[in-house]
Design a protein around this motif. Structure first.
Motif, PDB file in Angstrom:
ATOM      1  N   LEU A 102      47.250  30.726  36.406  1.00 46.41           N
ATOM      2  CA  LEU A 102      48.592  30.415  36.913  1.00 46.41           C
ATOM      3  C   LEU A 102      49.665  30.674  35.863  1.00 46.41           C
ATOM      4  O   LEU A 102      50.730  31.209  36.173  1.00 46.41           O
ATOM      5  CB  LEU A 102      48.638  28.952  37.370  1.00 46.41           C
ATOM      6  N   ARG A 103      49.390  30.324  34.613  1.00 49.19           N
ATOM      7  CA  ARG A 103      50.403  30.441  33.568  1.00 49.19           C
ATOM      8  C   ARG A 103      50.758  31.892  33.246  1.00 49.19           C
ATOM      9  O   ARG A 103      51.751  32.140  32.573  1.00 49.19           O
ATOM     10  CB  ARG A 103      49.940  29.716  32.301  1.00 49.19           C
ATOM     11  N   TYR A 105      51.458  34.118  35.570  1.00 47.42           N
ATOM     12  CA  TYR A 105      52.428  34.598  36.552  1.00 47.42           C
ATOM     13  C   TYR A 105      53.874  34.349  36.098  1.00 47.42           C
ATOM     14  O   TYR A 105      54.777  35.108  36.473  1.00 47.42           O
ATOM     15  CB  TYR A 105      52.192  33.933  37.916  1.00 47.42           C
ATOM     16  N   SER A 139      44.456  41.520  40.707  1.00 50.31           N
ATOM     17  CA  SER A 139      44.052  40.444  41.617  1.00 50.31           C
ATOM     18  C   SER A 139      42.846  40.870  42.454  1.00 50.31           C
ATOM     19  O   SER A 139      41.896  40.100  42.652  1.00 50.31           O
ATOM     20  CB  SER A 139      45.218  40.063  42.538  1.00 50.31           C
ATOM     21  N   SER A 144      41.421  37.259  42.162  1.00 45.61           N
ATOM     22  CA  SER A 144      42.411  36.215  41.892  1.00 45.61           C
ATOM     23  C   SER A 144      43.055  35.738  43.185  1.00 45.61           C
ATOM     24  O   SER A 144      42.930  36.368  44.241  1.00 45.61           O
ATOM     25  CB  SER A 144      43.483  36.740  40.940  1.00 45.61           C
ATOM     26  N   ASP A 145      43.781  34.652  43.087  1.00 48.46           N
ATOM     27  CA  ASP A 145      44.433  34.025  44.239  1.00 48.46           C
ATOM     28  C   ASP A 145      45.571  34.920  44.729  1.00 48.46           C
ATOM     29  O   ASP A 145      46.565  35.132  44.021  1.00 48.46           O
ATOM     30  CB  ASP A 145      44.954  32.647  43.836  1.00 48.46           C
ATOM     31  N   VAL A 147      47.641  34.254  47.043  1.00 46.92           N
ATOM     32  CA  VAL A 147      48.829  33.452  47.336  1.00 46.92           C
ATOM     33  C   VAL A 147      49.792  33.506  46.159  1.00 46.92           C
ATOM     34  O   VAL A 147      51.010  33.648  46.328  1.00 46.92           O
ATOM     35  CB  VAL A 147      48.449  31.999  47.661  1.00 46.92           C
ATOM     36  N   LEU A 148      49.234  33.413  44.938  1.00 48.50           N
ATOM     37  CA  LEU A 148      50.082  33.494  43.745  1.00 48.50           C
ATOM     38  C   LEU A 148      50.720  34.883  43.637  1.00 48.50           C
ATOM     39  O   LEU A 148      51.880  35.013  43.230  1.00 48.50           O
ATOM     40  CB  LEU A 148      49.259  33.191  42.498  1.00 48.50           C
ATOM     41  N   LEU A 149      49.976  35.917  44.010  1.00 46.97           N
ATOM     42  CA  LEU A 149      50.535  37.266  44.005  1.00 46.97           C
ATOM     43  C   LEU A 149      51.677  37.371  45.010  1.00 46.97           C
ATOM     44  O   LEU A 149      52.721  37.970  44.726  1.00 46.97           O
ATOM     45  CB  LEU A 149      49.442  38.283  44.340  1.00 46.97           C
ATOM     46  N   GLU A 151      53.592  34.923  46.026  1.00 46.05           N
ATOM     47  CA  GLU A 151      54.738  34.178  45.503  1.00 46.05           C
ATOM     48  C   GLU A 151      55.465  34.972  44.414  1.00 46.05           C
ATOM     49  O   GLU A 151      56.698  34.951  44.335  1.00 46.05           O
ATOM     50  CB  GLU A 151      54.266  32.825  44.966  1.00 46.05           C
ATOM     51  N   LEU A 152      54.701  35.683  43.584  1.00 42.64           N
ATOM     52  CA  LEU A 152      55.322  36.532  42.571  1.00 42.64           C
ATOM     53  C   LEU A 152      56.140  37.635  43.239  1.00 42.64           C
ATOM     54  O   LEU A 152      57.261  37.960  42.794  1.00 42.64           O
ATOM     55  CB  LEU A 152      54.260  37.140  41.655  1.00 42.64           C
TER      56      LEU A 152
END
Length: 373
Positions: A102-103, A105, A139, A144-145, A147-149, A151-152
């Motif tokens: 997470l950190r 991103y 990702s 990788s998640d 969802v985080l991609l 959001e980025l």
């Protein structure tokens, strides 16, 4: 049409402040990163990217504090340095096949912000697209998640929108400010024009009504026999005379007030005081400086001045009318002289003919006209 660059020129007056702010931001970012590094140390593992970011912030702060590097170079140093740090982190994750934490991103969001702050719009869009493609590929490769991609990606789109909109607003504001300035500036002399000075006088008059001791003075100056200059030497030379007189008056008034081209060969001086000695001194200095600072190759340029103070009147129109009337009194008396009001005659020396001279600072005269000032 898209703006080609986000960089705006920094005036010399703004330069020191901008550097101090930039240094302060770098030091605050370094302090935040130091807290993260110390926290990681307490946990027994330090992220190389965080330590590199700390070093980058301190390095940029040092460059700004102890050198005069161009802003473009400083901005690109930050963008390239941060890009290198993030790409190194991503390549490490690719080699270990670890999911993107997470950190990681947040540095991606920082890079998008930096890109739109430093690069032209099209280049920033291309940079952001390439960065998102790298995150997307990694990702998929590491599981990788997504969802985080996502959001980025959303954050990048928002930054792009706000950046472009902000530039449009800034450009529009700059155009409006420039149009406002030009509407109040005389093109030939660079002085304020009649419209701008009239607004300034109205503001000064309002202050004088609302505050004791805020009286001011206007001086209406007219170049003597200016039509002869145009008729004899041509309008180009006449323009040179106007520019020279404008420069001389602005220099002599300095910080004590402001000067405007009132129209034609007339100039209006606004002094932020009605103190008789000061007014007489400035009037005398301006009158004498024009007399001795003409255009090379021309006869001496002289002026007639009419002076009025706000304490004599109850409106701006009355003030200007009195200044204009005294200007014509000076012209009727032979030109090349200053005509003051009764309040400013106090303690003014008189010449041999008994005429009050309002210019105690002017040098001793050898010509009849100066004797009659």
């Amino acid at each position: 049409m898209l703006p080609q660059t986000p960089h705006q020129p920094t005036s010399r007056a703004q330069e020191p402040l901008r550097r101090r702010v930039y240094v302060a931001v770098c030091l605050l970012a370094a302090a935040a990163l130091l807290v993260i590094v110390l926290t990681d140390l307490g946990r027994g593992q330090v992220e190389p990217g965080t330590a590199a970011g700390l070093a980058l912030c301190l390095g940029v702060a040092g460059l700004l504090q102890f050198s005069r590097l161009p802003w473009l170079l400083v901005d690109y140093t930050v963008l390239l340095g941060a890009s290198g740090i993030v790409v190194t982190q991503l390549l490490h994750l690719l080699g270990t096949q670890e999911p993107i934490p997470l950190r990681t991103y947040f540095p991606g969001v920082f890079l998008v912000i930096a890109a739109f702050s430093v690069l032209p719009v099209r280049a920033a869009l291309a940079y952001t697209a390439a960065l998102l493609a790298i995150f997307a590929g990694l990702s998929v490769a590491t599981g990788s998640d997504v969802v985080l991609l996502g959001e980025l990606t959303l954050a990048s789109l928002l930054i792009a929108h706000l950046s472009y909109f902000g530039r449009q607003v800034s450009a529009e504001r700059a155009r409006s400010e420039e149009q406002y300035r030009l509407s109040r500036t005389d093109v030939l002399t660079g002085l304020e024009n009649r419209r701008g000075m009239y607004e300034r006088i109205q503001q000064a008059f309002s202050r004088s009504l609302n505050s004791e001791g805020a009286e001011f003075t206007v001086m209406l100056a007219d170049i003597d026999y200016f039509k002869r200059v145009n008729d004899t030497f041509g309008h180009d030379v006449g323009d040179q005379v106007l520019q020279r007189v404008a420069s001389v008056l602005q220099r002599e008034v300095g910080h004590q007030g402001s000067v405007a081209r009132w129209g034609g060969e007339e100039f209006l001086i606004l002094l932020e005081t009605s103190d008789p000695p000061v007014v007489r001194a400035v009037a005398g200095q301006a009158w004498h400086a024009v007399r001795t600072g003409g255009v090379l190759g021309l006869p001496a340029v002289t002026t007639s001045l009419g002076v009025a103070s706000s304490g004599e009147v109850v409106s701006v129109s009355d003030l200007l009318r009195i200044a204009d009337r005294r200007l014509y009194q000076a012209k009727d008396a032979g030109r090349d002289r200053v005509q003051l009001g009764p309040a400013l005659y106090a303690r003014a020396p008189s010449d041999a003919a008994g005429k009050t001279r309002p210019v105690p600072t002017a040098p001793a005269s050898t010509t009849p006209r100066e004797q009659n000032l």
